[in-house]
Design an enzyme around this catalytic site. Structure first.
Site, PDB file in Angstrom:
ATOM      1  N   SER A 198      23.336  57.066  48.904  1.00  0.00           N
ATOM      2  CA  SER A 198      24.801  56.904  48.994  1.00  0.00           C
ATOM      3  C   SER A 198      25.162  55.448  49.313  1.00  0.00           C
ATOM      4  O   SER A 198      25.595  55.142  50.416  1.00  0.00           O
ATOM      5  CB  SER A 198      25.396  57.862  50.022  1.00  0.00           C
ATOM      6  OG  SER A 198      24.692  57.866  51.237  1.00  0.00           O
ATOM      7  N   SER A 219      53.106  33.346  23.964  1.00  0.00           N
ATOM      8  CA  SER A 219      51.815  32.691  23.899  1.00  0.00           C
ATOM      9  C   SER A 219      51.924  31.278  24.460  1.00  0.00           C
ATOM     10  O   SER A 219      53.020  30.776  24.747  1.00  0.00           O
ATOM     11  CB  SER A 219      51.323  32.649  22.445  1.00  0.00           C
ATOM     12  OG  SER A 219      51.279  33.952  21.903  1.00  0.00           O
ATOM     13  N   PRO A 278      52.429  34.465  33.011  1.00  0.00           N
ATOM     14  CA  PRO A 278      51.424  33.813  32.166  1.00  0.00           C
ATOM     15  C   PRO A 278      51.182  34.592  30.891  1.00  0.00           C
ATOM     16  O   PRO A 278      51.318  35.819  30.849  1.00  0.00           O
ATOM     17  CB  PRO A 278      50.168  33.808  33.051  1.00  0.00           C
ATOM     18  CG  PRO A 278      50.377  34.941  33.997  1.00  0.00           C
ATOM     19  CD  PRO A 278      51.856  35.005  34.248  1.00  0.00           C
ATOM     20  N   ASN A 321      61.760  30.704  18.548  1.00  0.00           N
ATOM     21  CA  ASN A 321      61.990  29.370  19.104  1.00  0.00           C
ATOM     22  C   ASN A 321      61.421  28.273  18.191  1.00  0.00           C
ATOM     23  O   ASN A 321      60.672  28.552  17.256  1.00  0.00           O
ATOM     24  CB  ASN A 321      61.341  29.307  20.498  1.00  0.00           C
ATOM     25  CG  ASN A 321      61.764  28.084  21.282  1.00  0.00           C
ATOM     26  OD1 ASN A 321      62.881  27.578  21.100  1.00  0.00           O
ATOM     27  ND2 ASN A 321      60.900  27.606  22.151  1.00  0.00           N
ATOM     28  N   SER A 352      16.176  53.356  49.395  1.00  0.00           N
ATOM     29  CA  SER A 352      15.052  54.161  48.934  1.00  0.00           C
ATOM     30  C   SER A 352      13.801  53.724  49.691  1.00  0.00           C
ATOM     31  O   SER A 352      13.518  52.527  49.803  1.00  0.00           O
ATOM     32  CB  SER A 352      14.849  53.968  47.428  1.00  0.00           C
ATOM     33  OG  SER A 352      13.720  54.671  46.980  1.00  0.00           O
TER      34      SER A 352
END
Length: 631
Positions: A542, A32, A112, A165, A470
């Site tokens: 489409s 973290s 990260p 840690n 359309s």
């Protein structure tokens, strides 16, 4: 003087030779925010003496300037890249760093910790042998700790170090360490992490990094560096696995030599061994093994080799050479886990390219079974995968591939997903197993084929695909084209978007995922009608280029004719023959193409009809003339 120079030269050669033969360990650090990843990596670089004098001087100066560590060296400054990232207190990309000790060389991937960079962490972990998961002793096991551990398990990293840690900030308490260790091990068991080593440490103070700390006399396990230097790498497991050589290049410098080059990803091979080539299943024997050091009798996992065979058999890039008595499986449908890495969602039925090893195949479409909440491990229902989401899918390919399950062999069971249009990587995945039905469903050969049916009809079968907004006039023009072809005694069939939704696609809505499936079904029906010898007229909005490209890819070159009925949005909306634009503007229709859902214009259609310039009748004449001219 000359003697001294020779001695120095010999020393350098010996050093370089020893360095070259050292083993390599790849590991990943994850944790973290503010758990101390950068400090830990900086400490490892410092202790392994991998810093130049100017870097040390700069580190001392920067540490004094920042002043966050009370005059001590701030090792995080060695690692935390860009000043803009330092100011924000985050690291957003994967950084790879190299260091070395007398026993081993190391490559560490600093990834990260934020949830939105799941794809970055997966990228960094994909080649790692070991994962170091940092836990702040003051905060204990967090949601992010569980998430990172799940991802490590997913990627298949077998060795995990839990670096508890900042123990100096809790007075090097054994009780704190034991409590965190017990909680983590209980969770690790749930997700299948068996090889877990917990180490109490302070990356800033150097406790248990290189040498055992006098502050933790109650701990009798390894130091971090001691662990990293001695942990067995997964290459040892790969060397004991069955032989696998994905062919990267067919080497044919002249007519008297044909070799098959690649990196051995598992096992070993000897001259004279009987081999099988997958997916074809053809067999032969190894005639010779050629390496950069010349011809050899044997080769092992990790080596780049060229094999020659006793027999002239058909082998291409992407095929896999295996021992005849222990071949990989071959299939075209699988259960897989996918990590999605694109801003555009993964849509079921959309076809992508899939690259596994050196083979790239098309027609990859994934049906999502469930998504995984990485924080809670909960299974969630869904149709699509968004950026950084993970899901379990059924994956279908348009041709069989040779594979091993990912947990057995990362190289043979891992893959990436590529967008067909942009050629960018949009996902990564791991094969679990083949779906049994892929081995039971085969294309049935028939005596009366497409050519025979086309000859009986006296025409060249084609798919004429009308696309546009359309209200552009697709259905009107397609209807006129069919009338004119019928007058020429041609055998046709018209598939119209609205009509098909009354039957075949009545279960589909208008969200992007449903639109993709709508076009997939129509494309498959069109292919069958083409096979029947018909001229198929397809009138569908489409809206996505990818699905139009998919429809084109189902048939032979020249059989798919894309007709772009080009009408400006304001003109189409002005016509509004069905009142759909009005409903969409009033909020009664969601996902309406051209308004709140995109329309991707064709880039290279066979025919481009601008309806502001020609009438429907003239457009139909133009299309029929184009078809007649081409048979």
């Amino acid at each position: 003087m000359h003697h001294d120079q020779l001695t120095a030269s010999d020393d350098i050669e010996q050093y370089l030779s020893a360095h070259h033969t050292k083993g390599l360990l790849r590991f990943i650090t994850c944790g973290s925010v503010d758990d101390g990843k950068s400090t830990l990596i900086g400490r490892l670089l410092y202790e392994s003496k991998m810093l130049f004098e100017d870097q040390l001087s700069q580190l001392e100066a920067d540490s004094k300037k920042v002043g966050t560590q009370g005059g001590d060296l701030d090792f995080a400054l060695l690692v935390d890249g860009l000043s803009a990232e330092r100011e924000q207190g985050i690291t957003i990309d994967v950084a790879y760093r190299f260091f070395s000790t007398e026993k081993r060389k190391f490559i560490v991937a600093d990834t990260p910790g934020h949830e939105q960079y799941t794809r970055n962490m997966v990228t960094g972990a994909s080649t790692a042998d070991v994962a170091i998961i940092l836990i702040d002793a003051r905060r204990g096991v967090l949601t992010q700790t569980r998430r990172h551990s799940y991802l490590v398990s997913l990627i298949g990293i077998r060795h995990v170090v839990v670096a508890i840690n900042k123990l100096d900030m809790v007075d090097y308490s054994e009780d704190v360490f034991r409590r965190i260790e017990a909680e983590y091990r209980a969770f690790a068991t749930q997700i299948g992490l068996d090889d877990v080593t917990c180490i109490p440490m302070s990356a800033l103070r150097g406790d248990n990094i290189i040498e055992a700390s006098p502050n933790t006399r109650w701990y009798d396990g390894p130091t971090l560096m001691g662990y990293l230097e001695n942990v067995p790498v997964d290459g040892d497991i790969a060397r004991r696995a069955p032989f696998r050589l994905p062919v990267q290049w067919v080497n044919r410098p002249h007519l008297d030599f044909r070799g098959y080059a690649g990196n051995i990803v598992a096992g070993d091979i000897r001259q004279g061994d009987r081999i099988r080539v997958l997916p074809s299943g053809k067999e032969s024997r190894v005639a010779s093994i050629i390496t950069t050091d010349g011809e050899r009798d044997t080769a092992v996992c990790g080596q780049a080799v060229t094999l020659t065979l006793d027999d002239e058999i058909d082998i291409s890039r992407g095929d896999v050479i295996a021992r005849a008595d222990a071949p990989p499986a071959v299939a075209d449908q699988f259960e897989v886990t996918v990590v999605w890495m694109s801003e555009q969602p993964m849509l079921p039925s959309r076809t992508y390219l899939l690259k596994v090893g050196a083979r790239t195949v098309g027609g990859a479409s994934a049906t999502l079974k469930y998504k995984v909440n990485v924080n809670t491990l909960e299974h969630l229902a869904g149709k699509t995968l968004e950026l950084n989401e993970i899901g379990v899918c059924n994956l279908s390919l348009d041709q069989p591939i040779a594979f091993d399950p990912y947990q057995e062999n990362r190289d043979m069971g891992g893959f990436i997903i590529i967008d067909r249009l942009t050629n960018s990587t949009v996902g990564a995945g791991m094969i679990h197993f083949a779906l049994r039905r892929s081995q039971n469903v085969h294309w049935q050969a028939v005596d009366v084929d497409r050519t025979a049916r086309a000859a009986l009809n006296g025409q060249t079968p084609r798919i004429v695909w009308f696309t546009g907004l359309s209200g552009a006039g697709k259905s009107t023009i397609a209807n006129l084209v069919e009338r004119k072809l019928h007058a020429l005694h041609k055998h046709t069939y018209l598939l119209d978007g609205d009509n098909v939704r009354h039957g075949l696609n009545r279960d589909l809505g208008f969200a992007d995922a449903d639109r993709v499936e709508n076009i997939r079904r129509v494309a498959e029906v069109s292919r069958l009608m083409l096979d029947a010898g018909l001229i198929v007229l397809v009138s569908f909005i489409s809206p996505f280029r990818a699905e139009r490209a998919m429809a084109r890819s189902l048939v032979q070159p020249g059989e798919f004719v894309e007709v772009f009925i080009d009408t400006p949005l304001e003109v189409a909306e002005g016509r509004d023959p069905k009142g759909l634009y009005k409903k969409a503007r009033q909020g009664q229709l969601k996902h309406f193409t051209g308004l709140d859902s995109p329309y991707e214009r064709p880039e290279q259609p066979e025919l481009h009809i601008d309806t502001t310039q020609v009438s429907p009748e003239a457009a139909a004449d133009q299309i029929v003339a184009w078809l007649v001219e081409r048979g």
